[in-house]
Design an enzyme around this catalytic site. Structure first.
Site, PDB file in Angstrom:
ATOM      1  N   ASP A 188       0.918  -1.482  -0.318  1.00  0.00           N
ATOM      2  CA  ASP A 188       0.111   0.193   0.194  1.00  0.00           C
ATOM      3  C   ASP A 188       1.211   0.703   0.542  1.00  0.00           C
ATOM      4  O   ASP A 188       2.389   1.013   0.269  1.00  0.00           O
ATOM      5  CB  ASP A 188      -0.932  -0.055   1.259  1.00  0.00           C
ATOM      6  CG  ASP A 188      -1.772   0.854   1.109  1.00  0.00           C
ATOM      7  OD1 ASP A 188      -2.043   1.584  -0.316  1.00  0.00           O
ATOM      8  OD2 ASP A 188      -2.446   1.583   2.134  1.00  0.00           O
ATOM      9  N   GLU A 272      -3.759  -2.303  -3.740  1.00  0.00           N
ATOM     10  CA  GLU A 272      -5.375  -1.885  -3.252  1.00  0.00           C
ATOM     11  C   GLU A 272      -6.053  -1.583  -4.839  1.00  0.00           C
ATOM     12  O   GLU A 272      -4.399  -0.383  -5.389  1.00  0.00           O
ATOM     13  CB  GLU A 272      -5.370  -0.284  -2.326  1.00  0.00           C
ATOM     14  CG  GLU A 272      -6.430   0.250  -2.286  1.00  0.00           C
ATOM     15  CD  GLU A 272      -7.160   0.653  -1.084  1.00  0.00           C
ATOM     16  OE1 GLU A 272      -7.431   0.440  -0.591  1.00  0.00           O
ATOM     17  OE2 GLU A 272      -5.860   1.233  -0.119  1.00  0.00           O
ATOM     18  N   CYS A 324      -9.461  -3.579  10.788  1.00  0.00           N
ATOM     19  CA  CYS A 324      -8.411  -4.106  12.377  1.00  0.00           C
ATOM     20  C   CYS A 324      -7.603  -5.200  11.042  1.00  0.00           C
ATOM     21  O   CYS A 324      -9.113  -6.409  11.216  1.00  0.00           O
ATOM     22  CB  CYS A 324      -8.297  -4.653  13.359  1.00  0.00           C
ATOM     23  SG  CYS A 324      -7.628  -6.071  14.110  1.00  0.00           S
ATOM     24  N   CYS A 327      -8.299  -9.232  13.034  1.00  0.00           N
ATOM     25  CA  CYS A 327      -9.591  -9.164  13.653  1.00  0.00           C
ATOM     26  C   CYS A 327     -10.475  -8.845  12.458  1.00  0.00           C
ATOM     27  O   CYS A 327     -12.226  -9.769  12.743  1.00  0.00           O
ATOM     28  CB  CYS A 327     -10.379  -9.328  15.644  1.00  0.00           C
ATOM     29  SG  CYS A 327     -10.540  -7.698  15.759  1.00  0.00           S
ATOM     30  N   CYS A 343      -6.152  -2.008  19.058  1.00  0.00           N
ATOM     31  CA  CYS A 343      -7.822  -2.574  18.255  1.00  0.00           C
ATOM     32  C   CYS A 343      -8.416  -2.473  19.468  1.00  0.00           C
ATOM     33  O   CYS A 343      -8.202  -3.693  20.139  1.00  0.00           O
ATOM     34  CB  CYS A 343      -7.788  -3.918  17.574  1.00  0.00           C
ATOM     35  SG  CYS A 343      -9.397  -4.726  17.015  1.00  0.00           S
ATOM     36  N   CYS A 346     -10.060  -6.717  19.947  1.00  0.00           N
ATOM     37  CA  CYS A 346      -8.249  -8.097  20.196  1.00  0.00           C
ATOM     38  C   CYS A 346      -7.053  -6.889  20.455  1.00  0.00           C
ATOM     39  O   CYS A 346      -6.130  -8.429  21.350  1.00  0.00           O
ATOM     40  CB  CYS A 346      -8.350  -8.984  18.928  1.00  0.00           C
ATOM     41  SG  CYS A 346      -7.514  -7.818  18.087  1.00  0.00           S
ATOM     42  N   ASP A 353       0.223   2.332   8.225  1.00  0.00           N
ATOM     43  CA  ASP A 353       0.211   1.842   6.625  1.00  0.00           C
ATOM     44  C   ASP A 353       0.476  -0.024   6.953  1.00  0.00           C
ATOM     45  O   ASP A 353      -0.009  -0.269   5.434  1.00  0.00           O
ATOM     46  CB  ASP A 353       1.400   2.789   6.266  1.00  0.00           C
ATOM     47  CG  ASP A 353       1.423   3.947   6.799  1.00  0.00           C
ATOM     48  OD1 ASP A 353       0.093   4.588   6.244  1.00  0.00           O
ATOM     49  OD2 ASP A 353       2.218   4.241   6.053  1.00  0.00           O
TER      50      ASP A 353
HETATM   51 ZN   LIG Z   1      -8.665  -6.771  16.469  1.00  0.00          ZN
END
Ligand SMILES: [Zn+2]
Length: 394
Positions: A188, A272, A324, A327, A343, A346, A353
Protein backbone atom coordinates in the site's frame (compact mmCIF):
# COMPACT_ATOMS: atom_id res chain seq x y z
CA UNK A 1 4.22 -8.13 -24.33
CA UNK A 2 4.80 -4.59 -25.58
CA UNK A 3 7.41 -2.50 -23.83
CA UNK A 4 9.34 0.67 -24.48
CA UNK A 5 13.08 0.85 -25.01
CA UNK A 6 14.63 4.26 -24.78
CA UNK A 7 17.98 5.40 -26.18
CA UNK A 8 19.79 8.68 -26.25
CA UNK A 9 20.21 10.07 -29.77
CA UNK A 10 22.57 12.71 -31.14
CA UNK A 11 21.07 14.66 -34.05
CA UNK A 12 23.41 16.93 -36.02
CA UNK A 13 22.87 20.72 -35.85
CA UNK A 14 20.93 20.60 -39.13
CA UNK A 15 18.82 17.69 -37.90
CA UNK A 16 18.14 19.55 -34.65
CA UNK A 17 16.82 22.48 -36.64
CA UNK A 18 14.57 20.27 -38.73
CA UNK A 19 13.42 18.39 -35.63
CA UNK A 20 12.58 21.69 -33.92
CA UNK A 21 10.41 22.61 -36.88
CA UNK A 22 8.68 19.21 -36.85
CA UNK A 23 8.11 19.39 -33.08
CA UNK A 24 6.61 22.84 -33.55
CA UNK A 25 4.26 21.71 -36.33
CA UNK A 26 3.17 18.62 -34.39
CA UNK A 27 2.51 20.79 -31.33
CA UNK A 28 0.42 23.25 -33.37
CA UNK A 29 -1.55 20.43 -35.01
CA UNK A 30 -2.15 18.78 -31.62
CA UNK A 31 -3.39 22.04 -30.09
CA UNK A 32 -5.52 22.82 -33.17
CA UNK A 33 -7.13 19.37 -32.84
CA UNK A 34 -8.09 20.09 -29.24
CA UNK A 35 -9.50 23.50 -30.22
CA UNK A 36 -11.54 22.09 -33.13
CA UNK A 37 -12.94 19.37 -30.88
CA UNK A 38 -13.68 21.85 -28.09
CA UNK A 39 -15.57 24.12 -30.51
CA UNK A 40 -17.55 21.23 -31.98
CA UNK A 41 -18.35 20.04 -28.47
CA UNK A 42 -19.50 23.52 -27.39
CA UNK A 43 -21.75 23.79 -30.46
CA UNK A 44 -23.17 20.33 -29.88
CA UNK A 45 -21.74 19.28 -33.25
CA UNK A 46 -20.62 15.71 -33.91
CA UNK A 47 -17.26 15.69 -35.63
CA UNK A 48 -15.51 12.65 -37.09
CA UNK A 49 -11.81 11.92 -36.63
CA UNK A 50 -11.17 12.25 -40.36
CA UNK A 51 -12.92 15.61 -40.44
CA UNK A 52 -10.75 16.89 -37.57
CA UNK A 53 -7.63 15.75 -39.40
CA UNK A 54 -8.86 17.31 -42.67
CA UNK A 55 -9.38 20.67 -40.99
CA UNK A 56 -6.14 20.87 -38.97
CA UNK A 57 -3.78 19.30 -41.53
CA UNK A 58 -5.09 19.15 -45.11
CA UNK A 59 -7.09 22.39 -45.16
CA UNK A 60 -4.73 24.22 -42.79
CA UNK A 61 -1.79 23.63 -45.16
CA UNK A 62 -3.63 25.67 -47.80
CA UNK A 63 -3.95 28.75 -45.60
CA UNK A 64 -1.13 31.31 -45.39
CA UNK A 65 -1.02 31.07 -41.55
CA UNK A 66 -0.38 27.33 -41.60
CA UNK A 67 1.35 26.83 -44.98
CA UNK A 68 4.58 25.84 -43.18
CA UNK A 69 2.93 22.60 -42.06
CA UNK A 70 3.79 21.33 -45.56
CA UNK A 71 7.53 21.52 -44.84
CA UNK A 72 7.63 18.67 -42.33
CA UNK A 73 6.89 14.93 -42.46
CA UNK A 74 3.13 14.51 -42.63
CA UNK A 75 3.29 11.18 -40.75
CA UNK A 76 4.28 13.16 -37.64
CA UNK A 77 1.26 15.45 -38.08
CA UNK A 78 -1.12 12.53 -38.55
CA UNK A 79 0.22 10.95 -35.35
CA UNK A 80 -0.28 14.27 -33.51
CA UNK A 81 -3.96 14.09 -34.57
CA UNK A 82 -4.15 10.52 -33.26
CA UNK A 83 -2.56 11.52 -29.95
CA UNK A 84 -5.03 14.38 -29.54
CA UNK A 85 -7.90 12.04 -30.35
CA UNK A 86 -6.66 9.57 -27.72
CA UNK A 87 -6.25 12.30 -25.09
CA UNK A 88 -9.75 13.60 -25.83
CA UNK A 89 -11.25 10.11 -25.69
CA UNK A 90 -9.55 9.40 -22.35
CA UNK A 91 -11.04 12.57 -20.93
CA UNK A 92 -14.53 11.66 -22.18
CA UNK A 93 -14.28 8.10 -20.90
CA UNK A 94 -13.18 9.43 -17.54
CA UNK A 95 -16.14 11.83 -17.43
CA UNK A 96 -18.61 9.07 -18.28
CA UNK A 97 -17.01 6.65 -15.81
CA UNK A 98 -15.86 4.19 -18.48
CA UNK A 99 -12.25 4.77 -17.57
CA UNK A 100 -10.93 3.37 -14.31
CA UNK A 101 -9.00 5.36 -11.80
CA UNK A 102 -9.01 8.96 -10.80
CA UNK A 103 -10.87 11.55 -12.86
CA UNK A 104 -8.68 13.11 -15.47
CA UNK A 105 -9.12 16.65 -16.71
CA UNK A 106 -9.33 18.25 -20.14
CA UNK A 107 -6.20 17.38 -22.16
CA UNK A 108 -3.50 20.00 -21.69
CA UNK A 109 -2.34 22.15 -24.58
CA UNK A 110 1.26 21.46 -25.51
CA UNK A 111 3.73 24.17 -24.68
CA UNK A 112 6.86 25.41 -26.35
CA UNK A 113 9.25 25.26 -23.40
CA UNK A 114 8.19 21.83 -22.24
CA UNK A 115 9.32 18.47 -23.51
CA UNK A 116 8.73 18.14 -27.26
CA UNK A 117 7.99 14.92 -29.08
CA UNK A 118 6.82 13.37 -32.33
CA UNK A 119 5.51 9.86 -32.73
CA UNK A 120 6.12 7.85 -35.89
CA UNK A 121 4.78 4.51 -37.01
CA UNK A 122 6.51 2.14 -39.42
CA UNK A 123 6.03 4.40 -42.43
CA UNK A 124 7.86 7.28 -40.75
CA UNK A 125 11.12 5.64 -39.68
CA UNK A 126 13.55 2.78 -40.38
CA UNK A 127 16.73 1.47 -38.84
CA UNK A 128 19.64 2.04 -41.21
CA UNK A 129 22.40 -0.11 -39.79
CA UNK A 130 23.31 1.59 -36.52
CA UNK A 131 21.43 4.76 -37.37
CA UNK A 132 17.80 5.77 -37.02
CA UNK A 133 16.31 7.16 -40.21
CA UNK A 134 13.41 9.56 -39.61
CA UNK A 135 11.31 10.87 -42.51
CA UNK A 136 12.47 14.30 -43.72
CA UNK A 137 15.09 14.44 -40.93
CA UNK A 138 17.64 11.84 -42.08
CA UNK A 139 19.91 9.30 -40.37
CA UNK A 140 20.32 10.15 -36.68
CA UNK A 141 23.18 8.77 -34.55
CA UNK A 142 21.94 6.52 -31.71
CA UNK A 143 23.73 5.38 -28.57
CA UNK A 144 22.63 1.73 -28.42
CA UNK A 145 22.93 1.16 -24.67
CA UNK A 146 21.32 -2.29 -25.03
CA UNK A 147 20.11 -4.32 -28.02
CA UNK A 148 16.50 -4.03 -29.17
CA UNK A 149 14.66 -7.31 -28.46
CA UNK A 150 12.65 -7.11 -31.70
CA UNK A 151 11.84 -4.88 -34.65
CA UNK A 152 10.10 -1.79 -33.24
CA UNK A 153 6.55 -0.97 -34.32
CA UNK A 154 6.78 2.72 -33.54
CA UNK A 155 9.19 5.33 -32.24
CA UNK A 156 8.78 8.56 -30.29
CA UNK A 157 11.51 11.11 -30.89
CA UNK A 158 11.82 13.32 -27.82
CA UNK A 159 13.57 16.53 -26.94
CA UNK A 160 13.55 16.91 -23.18
CA UNK A 161 13.33 20.35 -21.60
CA UNK A 162 17.04 20.15 -20.73
CA UNK A 163 17.99 19.81 -24.41
CA UNK A 164 18.75 16.07 -24.59
CA UNK A 165 17.27 13.97 -27.37
CA UNK A 166 15.91 10.45 -27.05
CA UNK A 167 14.27 7.79 -29.19
CA UNK A 168 11.72 5.61 -27.42
CA UNK A 169 10.86 2.45 -29.36
CA UNK A 170 7.80 0.27 -28.82
CA UNK A 171 8.92 -3.35 -29.11
CA UNK A 172 7.53 -6.81 -28.52
CA UNK A 173 9.40 -8.73 -25.80
CA UNK A 174 8.96 -12.38 -24.84
CA UNK A 175 8.19 -13.18 -21.19
CA UNK A 176 10.96 -14.84 -19.13
CA UNK A 177 9.15 -16.57 -16.22
CA UNK A 178 11.03 -17.02 -12.94
CA UNK A 179 10.83 -20.30 -10.97
CA UNK A 180 7.70 -20.32 -8.80
CA UNK A 181 7.82 -19.41 -5.12
CA UNK A 182 5.09 -19.49 -2.46
CA UNK A 183 5.31 -16.03 -0.92
CA UNK A 184 2.60 -13.41 -1.40
CA UNK A 185 2.58 -9.80 -0.38
CA UNK A 186 0.22 -6.82 -0.05
CA UNK A 187 1.53 -3.34 -0.80
CA UNK A 188 0.00 0.00 0.00
CA UNK A 189 1.09 3.58 -0.42
CA UNK A 190 2.43 4.93 2.87
CA UNK A 191 1.67 8.30 4.35
CA UNK A 192 5.27 9.41 4.34
CA UNK A 193 6.92 6.64 2.34
CA UNK A 194 6.82 5.31 -1.19
CA UNK A 195 5.18 2.03 -0.13
CA UNK A 196 4.54 -0.22 2.85
CA UNK A 197 4.31 -4.02 2.63
CA UNK A 198 2.24 -6.47 4.64
CA UNK A 199 5.56 -7.85 5.99
CA UNK A 200 6.00 -4.54 7.77
CA UNK A 201 8.68 -3.21 5.45
CA UNK A 202 8.59 0.54 4.86
CA UNK A 203 10.01 1.43 1.45
CA UNK A 204 11.06 5.05 1.55
CA UNK A 205 12.85 7.25 -0.87
CA UNK A 206 16.62 7.05 -0.42
CA UNK A 207 18.50 9.98 1.07
CA UNK A 208 20.33 10.87 -2.16
CA UNK A 209 16.97 11.35 -3.82
CA UNK A 210 15.76 13.71 -1.12
CA UNK A 211 18.97 15.73 -1.51
CA UNK A 212 18.30 16.02 -5.23
CA UNK A 213 14.73 17.09 -4.57
CA UNK A 214 16.02 19.87 -2.32
CA UNK A 215 18.32 21.03 -5.12
CA UNK A 216 15.38 21.06 -7.51
CA UNK A 217 13.38 23.27 -5.15
CA UNK A 218 16.39 25.61 -4.92
CA UNK A 219 16.72 25.85 -8.70
CA UNK A 220 12.98 26.50 -9.01
CA UNK A 221 13.18 29.34 -6.48
CA UNK A 222 16.09 30.85 -8.41
CA UNK A 223 14.07 30.66 -11.62
CA UNK A 224 11.08 32.42 -10.07
CA UNK A 225 13.29 35.39 -9.17
CA UNK A 226 14.48 35.97 -12.74
CA UNK A 227 12.88 38.56 -14.97
CA UNK A 228 10.54 37.27 -17.67
CA UNK A 229 12.10 37.09 -21.10
CA UNK A 230 15.65 37.71 -19.82
CA UNK A 231 18.72 35.67 -20.75
CA UNK A 232 19.25 34.79 -17.09
CA UNK A 233 15.77 33.38 -16.93
CA UNK A 234 16.51 31.13 -19.90
CA UNK A 235 19.68 29.91 -18.17
CA UNK A 236 17.83 29.32 -14.90
CA UNK A 237 15.14 27.38 -16.74
CA UNK A 238 17.81 25.18 -18.29
CA UNK A 239 19.29 24.55 -14.84
CA UNK A 240 15.87 23.55 -13.46
CA UNK A 241 15.41 21.17 -16.40
CA UNK A 242 18.77 19.48 -15.73
CA UNK A 243 18.11 19.01 -11.99
CA UNK A 244 14.62 17.84 -12.83
CA UNK A 245 16.00 15.15 -15.14
CA UNK A 246 18.37 13.96 -12.41
CA UNK A 247 15.52 13.66 -9.91
CA UNK A 248 13.33 11.88 -12.45
CA UNK A 249 16.05 9.42 -13.43
CA UNK A 250 16.86 8.60 -9.80
CA UNK A 251 13.18 8.12 -8.95
CA UNK A 252 12.65 5.83 -11.91
CA UNK A 253 15.78 3.83 -11.11
CA UNK A 254 14.71 3.41 -7.47
CA UNK A 255 11.17 2.40 -8.52
CA UNK A 256 12.57 -0.16 -11.00
CA UNK A 257 14.75 -1.76 -8.33
CA UNK A 258 11.93 -1.82 -5.77
CA UNK A 259 9.46 -3.31 -8.26
CA UNK A 260 11.94 -5.97 -9.36
CA UNK A 261 12.65 -6.96 -5.75
CA UNK A 262 8.91 -7.25 -4.93
CA UNK A 263 8.29 -9.39 -8.02
CA UNK A 264 11.37 -11.57 -7.58
CA UNK A 265 10.65 -12.35 -3.91
CA UNK A 266 6.91 -12.96 -4.27
CA UNK A 267 4.70 -15.12 -6.44
CA UNK A 268 1.89 -12.59 -6.16
CA UNK A 269 1.76 -8.89 -5.35
CA UNK A 270 -1.50 -7.15 -4.40
CA UNK A 271 -2.21 -3.45 -4.31
CA UNK A 272 -5.31 -1.46 -3.55
CA UNK A 273 -7.45 -0.51 -6.52
CA UNK A 274 -6.85 3.07 -7.51
CA UNK A 275 -10.51 3.95 -7.78
CA UNK A 276 -10.90 3.23 -4.07
CA UNK A 277 -7.73 4.92 -2.97
CA UNK A 278 -8.73 8.01 -4.93
CA UNK A 279 -11.70 8.42 -2.60
CA UNK A 280 -10.05 7.32 0.58
CA UNK A 281 -6.81 9.28 0.43
CA UNK A 282 -6.44 12.63 1.99
CA UNK A 283 -5.24 15.60 0.00
CA UNK A 284 -1.89 15.55 1.75
CA UNK A 285 -0.97 11.98 0.92
CA UNK A 286 -2.31 12.32 -2.61
CA UNK A 287 -0.33 15.35 -3.66
CA UNK A 288 3.01 14.21 -2.28
CA UNK A 289 3.17 10.53 -3.02
CA UNK A 290 0.74 9.52 -5.70
CA UNK A 291 3.03 10.19 -8.65
CA UNK A 292 5.72 7.93 -7.21
CA UNK A 293 3.17 5.32 -6.16
CA UNK A 294 1.50 5.00 -9.56
CA UNK A 295 4.91 4.74 -11.21
CA UNK A 296 5.82 1.91 -8.83
CA UNK A 297 2.53 0.09 -9.43
CA UNK A 298 2.95 0.41 -13.19
CA UNK A 299 6.44 -1.12 -13.00
CA UNK A 300 5.32 -3.94 -10.69
CA UNK A 301 2.56 -4.76 -13.16
CA UNK A 302 4.97 -4.68 -16.09
CA UNK A 303 7.49 -6.91 -14.33
CA UNK A 304 4.75 -9.34 -13.22
CA UNK A 305 3.96 -9.97 -16.89
CA UNK A 306 7.65 -10.21 -17.78
CA UNK A 307 8.54 -12.70 -15.02
CA UNK A 308 5.35 -14.77 -14.94
CA UNK A 309 4.16 -13.52 -11.56
CA UNK A 310 0.69 -12.38 -10.49
CA UNK A 311 -0.20 -8.79 -9.89
CA UNK A 312 -3.73 -7.87 -8.86
CA UNK A 313 -5.54 -4.83 -7.62
CA UNK A 314 -7.92 -5.36 -4.74
CA UNK A 315 -11.15 -3.39 -4.72
CA UNK A 316 -12.66 -2.93 -1.28
CA UNK A 317 -15.72 -1.34 0.25
CA UNK A 318 -14.06 -0.55 3.52
CA UNK A 319 -11.07 1.73 3.97
CA UNK A 320 -8.08 -0.48 4.69
CA UNK A 321 -6.68 1.77 7.37
CA UNK A 322 -9.82 1.53 9.54
CA UNK A 323 -10.17 -2.23 9.72
CA UNK A 324 -8.15 -4.41 12.10
CA UNK A 325 -6.12 -6.87 10.06
CA UNK A 326 -6.08 -9.37 12.95
CA UNK A 327 -9.80 -9.68 13.75
CA UNK A 328 -11.59 -7.66 11.02
CA UNK A 329 -13.32 -5.21 13.32
CA UNK A 330 -13.86 -1.74 11.86
CA UNK A 331 -12.63 0.93 14.22
CA UNK A 332 -13.73 4.14 12.51
CA UNK A 333 -11.87 7.06 11.00
CA UNK A 334 -8.42 7.99 12.17
CA UNK A 335 -6.90 11.40 11.71
CA UNK A 336 -3.65 11.58 9.75
CA UNK A 337 -1.40 12.14 12.73
CA UNK A 338 -2.40 8.78 14.24
CA UNK A 339 0.36 6.45 13.09
CA UNK A 340 -0.35 3.64 15.53
CA UNK A 341 -3.53 2.34 17.06
CA UNK A 342 -4.73 -0.54 19.20
CA UNK A 343 -7.75 -2.57 18.17
CA UNK A 344 -10.47 -2.28 20.86
CA UNK A 345 -11.76 -5.77 20.06
CA UNK A 346 -8.62 -7.93 20.05
CA UNK A 347 -6.00 -5.62 21.55
CA UNK A 348 -3.53 -5.85 18.65
CA UNK A 349 -1.40 -2.75 18.16
CA UNK A 350 -1.06 -1.75 14.51
CA UNK A 351 1.14 0.51 12.48
CA UNK A 352 -1.38 2.37 10.34
CA UNK A 353 0.29 1.70 6.96
CA UNK A 354 1.37 -1.89 7.63
CA UNK A 355 -2.15 -2.72 8.77
CA UNK A 356 -3.53 -1.35 5.49
CA UNK A 357 -1.06 -3.46 3.48
CA UNK A 358 -2.05 -6.56 5.50
CA UNK A 359 -5.71 -5.89 4.73
CA UNK A 360 -4.89 -5.66 1.05
CA UNK A 361 -3.16 -9.04 1.18
CA UNK A 362 -6.16 -10.51 3.07
CA UNK A 363 -8.55 -8.99 0.51
CA UNK A 364 -7.14 -11.19 -2.25
CA UNK A 365 -9.32 -14.12 -1.22
CA UNK A 366 -12.49 -12.11 -1.02
CA UNK A 367 -13.68 -12.15 -4.61
CA UNK A 368 -17.00 -10.55 -3.74
CA UNK A 369 -15.23 -7.26 -3.23
CA UNK A 370 -16.46 -4.63 -5.58
CA UNK A 371 -15.15 -1.23 -6.32
CA UNK A 372 -17.14 2.00 -6.01
CA UNK A 373 -20.46 0.22 -6.57
CA UNK A 374 -19.45 -1.15 -9.98
CA UNK A 375 -19.73 -4.88 -10.27
CA UNK A 376 -16.14 -5.82 -10.82
CA UNK A 377 -14.25 -8.83 -9.53
CA UNK A 378 -11.79 -8.12 -6.75
CA UNK A 379 -9.02 -9.71 -8.78
CA UNK A 380 -7.89 -8.15 -12.00
CA UNK A 381 -4.95 -9.99 -13.45
CA UNK A 382 -2.01 -8.11 -14.80
CA UNK A 383 -2.25 -7.01 -18.39
CA UNK A 384 0.64 -5.84 -20.52
CA UNK A 385 1.08 -2.10 -20.36
CA UNK A 386 -0.42 -0.40 -23.33
CA UNK A 387 1.99 1.23 -25.72
CA UNK A 388 0.34 4.57 -25.55
CA UNK A 389 1.45 8.11 -25.13
CA UNK A 390 2.18 7.94 -21.44
CA UNK A 391 4.59 10.65 -20.52
CA UNK A 392 6.19 8.63 -17.77
CA UNK A 393 6.96 5.59 -19.92
CA UNK A 394 8.07 7.22 -23.13
ZN1 LIG B 1 -8.67 -6.56 16.15
Amino acid sequence: MQVRYRYRIYPSPGQKQMLARTFGCARVVYNDCLRVRDEAHANGEKISDTEVQRRVVTLAKQTPERAWLGEVASVALVQACQDARRAYRNWFDSLSGQRKGRRIGHPAFRRKHHRQSIRLTRNGFTLHGRRLYVAKIGDIRVKWSRPLPSVPSSVTVIREADGRYYASFVVERAATPLPACDREIGVDVGLSSLAVTSDGEVIGNPRFLRAKERKLAQAQRALSRKQKGSANRAKARQRVAVVHRKVRESQLDHAHKTALRLIRDNQAVYAEDLCVSGLARTKLARSVHDAGWSQLVRLVQEKAVQYGRTFARIGRFEPTSQVCSACGVKDGRKPLHIRQWTCPACGTTHDRDVNAAKNILAGRADKSNACGGNVRPGLALAVPGEAGTHRSSA
